[in-house]
Design a protein around this motif. Structure first.
Motif, mmCIF file in Angstrom:
data_model
loop_
_atom_site.group_PDB
_atom_site.id
_atom_site.type_symbol
_atom_site.label_atom_id
_atom_site.label_comp_id
_atom_site.label_asym_id
_atom_site.label_seq_id
_atom_site.Cartn_x
_atom_site.Cartn_y
_atom_site.Cartn_z
ATOM 1 N N TYR A 100 1.154 10.502 21.035
ATOM 2 C CA TYR A 100 2.526 10.525 21.545
ATOM 3 C C TYR A 100 3.567 10.533 20.426
ATOM 4 N N VAL A 101 3.148 10.851 19.203
ATOM 5 C CA VAL A 101 4.086 11.086 18.103
ATOM 6 C C VAL A 101 4.523 12.547 18.154
ATOM 7 N N GLN A 102 5.790 12.777 17.952
ATOM 8 C CA GLN A 102 6.323 14.149 17.949
ATOM 9 C C GLN A 102 6.642 14.570 16.520
ATOM 10 N N TRP A 103 6.108 15.716 16.125
ATOM 11 C CA TRP A 103 6.406 16.310 14.820
ATOM 12 C C TRP A 103 7.514 17.342 14.979
ATOM 13 N N ARG A 104 8.453 17.325 14.048
ATOM 14 C CA ARG A 104 9.513 18.318 14.010
ATOM 15 C C ARG A 104 9.625 18.845 12.584
ATOM 16 N N LEU A 105 9.984 20.105 12.468
ATOM 17 C CA LEU A 105 10.189 20.744 11.172
ATOM 18 C C LEU A 105 11.549 21.420 11.196
ATOM 19 N N GLU A 106 12.402 21.034 10.270
ATOM 20 C CA GLU A 106 13.774 21.555 10.225
ATOM 21 C C GLU A 106 14.489 21.330 11.559
ATOM 22 N N GLY A 107 14.189 20.178 12.198
ATOM 23 C CA GLY A 107 14.818 19.852 13.469
ATOM 24 C C GLY A 107 14.213 20.514 14.671
ATOM 25 N N VAL A 108 13.131 21.295 14.505
ATOM 26 C CA VAL A 108 12.497 22.039 15.594
ATOM 27 C C VAL A 108 11.116 21.442 15.863
ATOM 28 N N GLN A 109 10.782 21.189 17.124
ATOM 29 C CA GLN A 109 9.473 20.651 17.480
ATOM 30 C C GLN A 109 8.386 21.657 17.120
#
Length: 814
Positions: free
Chosen positions: A185-194
């Protein structure tokens, strides 16, 4: 292992050969941009000073908010920023190397007093979240910390376990376990994008893996959130890791070459043309350990292979705003022979049966591509637009062999003969996601800032998963679907500064699942009260929700008559209330103590629709259990986290933190059980020291860093035993586990010592760095889980902590 140490010694002798050189004062350029933290517009004539320089070194920003400091001596510096009508700001611990320019992107907060330059004492930004809307349970992590902290292995996921309330999987995977919550249930985002799970060797029910595709050569300072999230974050219960890629140098071409035991990588960056502010940054990495194995230097069989790449392109324009393209991709594979549970977990319990041998063929790939665009609308507002595509694929096969053991006349073992081999378990999972969104930011005035955003996501699933039924040749498909799931997320966030001391952020998040028409409205609130320059209090609340993994919704479950159905399509969202109370005390500009108390009330958890079952999807790991589910489970996570941190100054730092916590859940049986992640306590002790100006030319730096970690063990489902503790498993009926005692006990506390050594030497146009990390230096192998194995004493085998793992890395900046 002996061959690995030979390679280590050889590389150390080889790489230390260029240490001699001519004495020369080594300097570098430090430059960057300063913008308003809310409007993102450049600040003109802001003052930048190098703290402690004599004579005083400083400059002011130009019409574009840019500043430049030349001939700054190598080492570490602290910058002080000041501007009329804004709160002054101190940026500590900036590393200056001769082989690479320092390019900074900084921001300042407008003062609500509107009088003059406002000086806030001890206002150092080390560890403070970059997101101005995050006031509690948030911190930043810099690339320099990622490289320096012992045990990081150049992996951003592993670094997070250095902080209070966060743990990794003790078996060596880099799962991120936040406050007793499941890592999935951890969410990864890159440059503010999921994005997808950004790890190699991923499993379908997890968000971790064996190794990250990200490395600190390409990272900028990033944010990590552990609870009561800001209104913009949705579809998440546990934690948010918002990773940022740094922009490439837009004036000078530079490169970094890294050679290490795990991987060899090359990073190149530079401008597109002189005078244009655009830049590129590209990184590629290949698994060095597979090359060494192919040469016969490691003595390891079945070595995993991986490769990954990342890039970021920045394209500013004069009138159409700024565009940014970014990407992250990777692939990995491994063939593990004669797999036992202590090596890898395979679906089902077939590996524990006598006469059965399993080989695991594992493969995974991922791809994330994104485009962002920021368009100013006047002097106080802008629109930020994002488009992205993500793909994640997992392909696993388990080959099962029937074995006949041959003995001599006296009963001595001769050999195992393979009677037959066939593929049993097969899994081909492909997930593709298309996302688009925009956010409107408006700085109404110095006291008020609003954000309004929306995002649409369409995810395509192509899942097939099957295995043979029992000992027969009948193949059963647990998953066999091609489906699309759309979601719409909306939010509004308002930041209000009552005065210089009190700041509030409040808002709403709206989550909509188009598959089964699920919708939520989630209020968020946080408050920071700066009682005086050294004491502050924080409070936060958030309602949060998330979807369960797609395989849960479309699992094919046999009914009483044997017919397959999909009973879980209408499952609702998992939900939670987060409450957090925090206190921060600054003893000096570099020493701070923090405390947070939190409570998470989880509800609508999917649990098995059976009154005697202990199964809940929040406990799901690499194995799976496809059953009919209902949203009637609950859970509680609560605890206290204490941190004492001395930021790097006077050539040393330390970080001491501890967490006491509880993580439990209930199914239809009504009994409160531990989750697998309820270790009850976590303790981290980190410290590091740099010895500077070494060598004849005083151009060398030796760094020593150590970490000691203690925690409770992972809770398990034990093997069947009688009252006297004797095993009562029945392999013939495939009965091994005592589900009535699920997660009641662990196999003991865990501990680990990590030591890392770094050596850096600067040359006129290059910088060399050598890192040696010894993970689990004492080779402590605490027990994590147990399994049935007649060949072991008492017929019980154990999975353990990953033992001693050395990692050597050399980097050349040029």
């Amino acid at each position: 292992m002996k061959h690995i140490f030979i390679v280590l010694i050889f590389l150390i002798l080889l790489l230390f050969s260029p240490l001699l050189g001519q004495a020369q004062a080594l300097t570098q350029t430090v430059r960057g941009t300063i913008i308003d933290s809310d409007s993102k517009l450049p600040l003109i004539t802001a003052t930048v000073l190098v703290v402690g320089s004599s004579p005083l070194v400083g400059t002011i920003t130009d019409l574009n908010g840019n500043f430049r400091l030349t001939t700054i001596p190598t080492g570490r510096i602290t910058l002080k920023l000041s501007y009329l009508g804004y709160e002054s700001k101190t940026i500590p611990d900036i590393v200056v190397n001769s082989g690479k320019e320092v390019v900074l992107n900084l921001n300042m907060q407008e003062s609500t007093l509107k009088l003059a330059e406002i000086v806030v004492r001890a206002n150092q930004t080390k560890g403070q979240a970059l997101n101005e809307m995050a006031l509690i349970s948030a911190r930043s992590i810099s690339p320099e910390e990622t490289s320096r902290y012992a045990g990081g292995f150049n992996d951003p996921s592993l670094i997070m376990s250095n902080f209070a309330g966060v743990a990794n999987n003790p078996n060596g995977n880099n799962d991120i376990i936040v406050r007793g919550n499941s890592p999935k249930y951890v969410q990864w985002r890159l440059e503010g994008v999921q994005i997808t799970n950004p790890n190699h060797f991923a499993d379908q029910g997890a968000i971790g893996g064996g190794l990250s595709t990200l490395n600190n050569n390409i990272l900028a300072t990033s944010d990590f959130y552990t609870g009561a999230f800001a209104p913009e974050y949705g579809d998440v219960l546990s934690g948010v890791y918002d990773v940022k890629l740094r922009a490439g140098n837009n004036e000078k071409r530079e490169a970094v070459l890294g050679v290490g035991i795990l991987g060899t990588d090359l990073t190149v960056e530079g401008p597109f043309k002189k005078g244009y502010g655009g830049s590129y940054l590209v990184n590629y990495r290949y698994s060095t350990i597979s090359l060494l194995t192919d040469l016969g230097l490691t003595g390891v069989k079945g070595t995993p292979k991986f490769q990954d790449a990342a890039f970021k392109v920045v394209l500013p324009t004069k009138k159409a705003g700024a565009f940014s393209l970014f990407g992250l991709g990777g692939s990995s594979s491994a063939l593990l022979k004669e797999v036992k549970p202590e090596v890898a977990e395979t679906p089902g319990d077939r590996s524990m049966l006598a006469g059965i041998r399993e080989d695991l063929e594992k493969g995974s790939n991922l791809l994330n591509l994104g485009l962002t665009h920021t368009l100013p609308l006047g002097t106080n507002s802008y629109i930020h637009t994002t488009l992205s595509y993500s793909q994640e694929g997992i392909k696993d096969q388990v080959f099962e062999s029937r074995i006949e053991t041959q003995y001599d006349r006296s009963g001595g073992f001769l050999k195992d003969s393979v009677l037959s081999t066939h593929p049993n378990y097969q899994s081909h999972l492909l997930k593709s996601a298309y996302r688009g969104g925009f956010t409107y930011h408006n700085k109404l005035n110095a006291r008020n800032n609003i954000q309004i955003g929306t995002q649409y996501s369409l995810t395509e699933y192509d899942y097939r998963q099957s295995q043979l039924q029992g000992d027969g040749a009948n193949r059963v498909y647990m998953l066999d679907f091609q489906k699309n799931i759309g979601t719409v997320r909306n939010y509004i966030s308002w930041k209000h500064r009552f005065n210089e001391a009190v700041t509030m952020v409040t808002g709403l998040h709206n989550m909509n699942v188009l598959l089964n028409h699920q919708s939520t409205l989630e209020p968020r609130f946080s408050l920071n009260w700066q009682l005086n320059p050294t004491n502050s209090f924080q409070v936060g609340y958030g309602k949060h929700s998330t979807m369960e993994s797609a395989h849960t919704y479309f699992a094919q479950v046999p009914a009483a008559d044997g017919q397959l159905s999909e009973p879980n399509k209408d499952l609702g969202l998992l939900k939670a209330h987060h409450f957090v109370l925090g206190y921060e005390k600054r003893f000096s500009s570099s020493l701070v103590a923090k405390a947070e108390v939190y409570y998470q009330s989880l509800y609508q958890l999917p649990v098995e629709n059976r009154a005697t079952s202990s199964f809940a999807t929040i406990n799901e790991g690499p194995d799976f259990n496809y059953v009919a589910l209902v949203n009637k489970g609950t859970g509680k996570n609560y605890g206290i986290e204490l941190t004492l941190e001395k930021n790097f100054s006077h050539n040393f730092y330390y970080l001491i933190n501890g967490s006491l916590y509880s993580s439990t859940y209930k199914t239809l049986e009504g009994r409160a059980r531990n989750t697998p992640y309820n270790g009850h306590y976590l303790i981290n002790l980190l410290a590091g020291k740099e010895f500077v100006k070494l060598g004849k030319n005083k151009n060398q730096v030796l760094g020593l860093n150590a970490k000691v970690f203690f925690s409770g063990g992972k809770n398990i489902i034990p093997l069947l035993r009688d009252a006297a503790g004797n095993l009562t498993v029945d392999p013939a009926k495939n009965k091994f586990w005592d589900y009535d005692k699920a997660y009641d006990v662990s196999l003991g506390d865990l501990s680990k010592l990590v030591l890392s050594v770094s050596y850096k030497w600067n040359k006129p146009r290059t910088t060399h760095e050598l890192f040696l990390n010894m993970d689990n230096l004492t080779n402590n192998q605490g027990k994590v889980t147990e399994y049935y194995d007649p060949s072991k004493p008492g017929s019980v085998g154990h999975t353990t902590q990953r033992g001693l793992v050395p990692n050597l890395m050399y980097r050349l900046y040029f």
